[in-house]
Enzyme design. Structure first.
Site, mmCIF file in Angstrom:
data_model
loop_
_atom_site.group_PDB
_atom_site.id
_atom_site.type_symbol
_atom_site.label_atom_id
_atom_site.label_comp_id
_atom_site.label_asym_id
_atom_site.label_seq_id
_atom_site.Cartn_x
_atom_site.Cartn_y
_atom_site.Cartn_z
ATOM 1 N N TYR A 122 -14.060 3.540 31.480
ATOM 2 C CA TYR A 122 -15.318 4.037 32.114
ATOM 3 C C TYR A 122 -16.106 5.125 31.294
ATOM 4 O O TYR A 122 -17.403 5.511 31.391
ATOM 5 C CB TYR A 122 -15.130 4.481 33.475
ATOM 6 C CG TYR A 122 -14.570 3.646 34.261
ATOM 7 C CD1 TYR A 122 -14.245 2.413 34.051
ATOM 8 C CD2 TYR A 122 -13.873 4.366 35.733
ATOM 9 C CE1 TYR A 122 -13.683 1.516 35.194
ATOM 10 C CE2 TYR A 122 -13.201 3.451 36.486
ATOM 11 C CZ TYR A 122 -13.077 2.092 36.111
ATOM 12 O OH TYR A 122 -12.558 1.196 37.004
ATOM 13 N N HIS B 59 -4.602 -0.646 33.127
ATOM 14 C CA HIS B 59 -5.703 -1.149 33.604
ATOM 15 C C HIS B 59 -5.697 -2.652 33.739
ATOM 16 O O HIS B 59 -6.356 -3.103 34.641
ATOM 17 C CB HIS B 59 -6.765 -0.775 32.654
ATOM 18 C CG HIS B 59 -7.961 -0.727 33.316
ATOM 19 N ND1 HIS B 59 -9.347 0.278 32.966
ATOM 20 C CD2 HIS B 59 -8.876 -1.478 34.416
ATOM 21 C CE1 HIS B 59 -10.334 0.310 33.729
ATOM 22 N NE2 HIS B 59 -10.062 -0.969 34.685
#
Length: 271
Positions: free
Chosen positions: A47, A105
């Site tokens: 992000y 992730h």
């Protein structure tokens, strides 16, 4: 809003958190959330806003030890050394000495790569940089690889979850193995015009997003709604002290479209 769940390693985690992917106002969103009852921020290296999470926590006035902060290592860093370096960089970005939860992730990259990254995170936990270790976008087979390697089982699996994509097989596996399921994209990225959701919104005098977050909580998930709008952040967290009736939960359950209902990358079936 400080209801919590207990992880298999004994740590407690808030029952709802703020997601901060694709949020250009991340620091402000974190400040608003924390000043209005949230106690968990769900971030990730991908992000590119770990620094802003730290800034937002600092501006909130809430003590660091009272905030549960998550980040994730992306598959492009899936070697032991790569994941270790990523974790150390995440620590520096946050401006804190530790993360409460750190995840791989996704299962992308292959068995050897993801196991190497996971080992690095476990060693990060042993050295005090992480309190709890988990995974994201993993199916049962990916978690079984961890067990077969003789490693500590993840305490969390974060997957896409909402009434249209309920990932029932993964959820059932996690429940049987005492793995808490976190729900990302619980608001279906704002696609809230479904007739059932609208009807329940009217019935309960709650906005559609609140109906979806409440569904997630009642299903035993830990939802991570995201928004950059202060009023939305606040309302998304006003989901305690009321319940959706069983018959209405069943109406929401009936919306499931399996993997066809996914609205994100949802890479749970990678080899």
């Amino acid at each position: 809003m400080v209801e919590t769940v207990t992880l298999s390693d004994g740590h407690t985690m808030p029952a709802i958190g703020l997601g901060v992917s694709l949020n250009n106002e991340c620091a402000e969103a974190c400040r608003v959330a924390l000043q209005n009852g949230y106690r968990m921020i769900d971030g990730a290296r991908h992000y590119e806003n770990e620094v802003q999470v730290g800034v937002g926590v600092g501006k909130s006035g809430v003590k660091r030890e009272d905030v549960f902060i998550t980040s994730k290592v992306f598959h492009t860093n899936y070697t032991y050394d790569g994941a270790t370096a990523a974790l150390k960089d995440s620590i520096a970005n946050l401006g804190s000495s530790y993360y409460d939860l750190y995840l791989t992730h996704s299962a992308t990259g292959g068995k050897d790569a993801r196991l190497a990254a996971y080992r690095a995170l476990l060693d990060g936990k042993a050295s005090g940089m992480i309190k709890s270790v988990g995974v994201s976008n993993y199916s049962a087979k990916h978690i079984e690889e961890i067990r077969e390697a003789g490693l500590e089982i993840p305490v969390v699996n974060q997957i896409e979850l909402h009434p249209f994509c309920q990932q029932k097989a993964i959820v059932e596996y996690c429940r049987k193995n005492n793995i808490v399921v976190q729900a990302y994209s619980p608001l279906v990225r704002g696609a809230l015009d479904n007739r059932v959701i609208q009807e329940l919104s009217t019935k309960y005098s709650k906005d559609p997003a609140q109906i979806l977050v409440r569904w997630s909580l009642q299903r035993g998930f830990v939802p991570l709604p995201k928004s950059s709008q202060p009023e939305r952040i606040i309302s998304n967290g006003q989901v305690f002290g009321w319940e959706i009736e069983p018959t209405d939960m069943a109406k929401l359950d009936a919306l499931d479209r399996g993997k066809e209902g996914a609205i994100t990358w949802n890479p749970v079936e990678v080899d």
